[in-house]
Design an enzyme around this catalytic site. Sequence first.
Site, short mmCIF file in Angstrom:
data_model
loop_
_atom_site.label_atom_id
_atom_site.label_comp_id
_atom_site.label_asym_id
_atom_site.label_seq_id
_atom_site.Cartn_x
_atom_site.Cartn_y
_atom_site.Cartn_z
N LYS A 252 2.96 10.68 28.79
CA LYS A 252 2.53 10.76 30.19
C LYS A 252 3.65 11.36 31.07
O LYS A 252 4.71 11.69 30.58
CB LYS A 252 2.11 9.37 30.68
CG LYS A 252 0.93 8.79 29.86
CD LYS A 252 -0.36 9.56 30.03
CE LYS A 252 -1.38 9.31 28.94
NZ LYS A 252 -2.11 8.06 28.98
C1 LIG Z 1 -3.19 7.23 28.35
C2 LIG Z 1 -4.38 6.80 29.11
C3 LIG Z 1 -4.63 5.44 29.37
C4 LIG Z 1 -3.90 4.33 28.70
O1 LIG Z 1 -2.55 4.27 28.91
P1 LIG Z 1 -1.69 3.23 28.08
O2 LIG Z 1 -0.46 3.08 28.93
O3 LIG Z 1 -1.43 3.85 26.75
O4 LIG Z 1 -2.46 1.98 27.97
C5 LIG Z 1 -5.68 5.11 30.20
N1 LIG Z 1 -6.48 6.05 30.73
C6 LIG Z 1 -6.28 7.37 30.47
C7 LIG Z 1 -7.19 8.36 31.10
C8 LIG Z 1 -5.25 7.78 29.64
O5 LIG Z 1 -5.11 9.07 29.35
#
Ligand SMILES: *Cc1c(COP(=O)(O)O)cnc(C)c1O
Length: 374
Positions: A184
């Site tokens: 991210k």
């Molecule tokens: C990555 C992602 C999540 C989850 O994030 P985590 O921190 O891994 O739980 C939720 N929603 C979307 C759209 C994502 O791409």
Amino acid sequence: MENKFLPFSQPLIEKDEIDEVIDTLKSGWLTMGKKTIEFEKLISEYIGCKYAIVVNSCTAALHLSLLALNIGPGDEVITSPYTFASTGNMIIQTGAKPIFVDIKKDTYNIDPEKIREAITPKTKAIIPMHFAGQACDMKEIQKIAKEYDLHIIEDAAHAIGAEYNNKKIGSESELCCFSFYPIKNITTGEGGAIVTNNDKFVDRLKKLRLHGISKDAWKRYDMGNWYYEIEECGWKYNITDIQSAIGIHQIKKLNNFIRIRNSYAKMYNDAFSDLDVTIPFKKKNVKHAYHLYALLVNNRDKFIEKMKKKNIYCTVNFIPLHLHPLYKKLGYKEGDFPIAEFIYKKEVSLPLYPKMTKDDITRVIQAVREIVNE
Ligand SMILES: *Cc1c(COP(=O)(O)O)cnc(C)c1O
């Protein structure tokens, strides 16, 4: 050089993150403590909101946000099927029903008009997901929420640092969730945060993050204060100070990360404009975070295979939720959301992250041009 392994994504971790982690390890305090408090303060200052509550994932952030709104069995929550597992799964986890509506052809974000059509007396909330780091049509969504007295939880897993009408995503939100997963915009290894401006959610979210106990370990042990009460049955969703140590430095770099992502996205856009592909559409009233560079190509599966032969790894965002077995069991079927399905069949996410060099981008561009022009 030419055939070097280029992963889909990698975080940019430098000396300051590493030193801070070592400092934490040596400090004697590893779980959630003062570094997490500092990270929360930095997040709320960066976003320009009142509160940030850091948890161990965005998935946990979404779960707790739904619980803070007392959403549960018998309730319906509207979201887009063009998202990751977390968004739909957490609605199911509370006992509520995910109600999907299709996306818009240009941004791949939820279509506000279709939200309107899906509202029933059971609808409690809307979860807009800001695909690739581009804000949903929040003005329209907020209007609908007001009209029907619905809550809004933003899934901003892609969108920390992004802006809508010159304001940061999360700065005016009821509840907005960020992800610090390694691919991210910023990372803590694993982690997430809920930001809110509403005082009434803060104590509840903090309690639910730690077993439903009214005081966290930092207050319990460090202050020599042993007494606590379990007020409700919560979860164990706290982050550690080892992770927050990384986040404290990542957030200071976020603006620069987004600047690099935008400049690389522009290199891609310029290089692909004459090809038989669809480059991402960017709306005028947003600052895009470019968490993803979502390109539409013909013969997508073959395209990914050919990129892999050149040692460049791509991925697909997303396999629409309603096509997965879990959601088929809820009654969804192929054909339900034609736009999401159409985009899914053509979408490929190219590598795009600050750790890449301009030469890496040029190499991806050459590979894409070669494959598309074959
Ligand atoms: C990555 C992602 C999540 C989850 O994030 P985590 O921190 O891994 O739980 C939720 N929603 C979307 C759209 C994502 O791409």
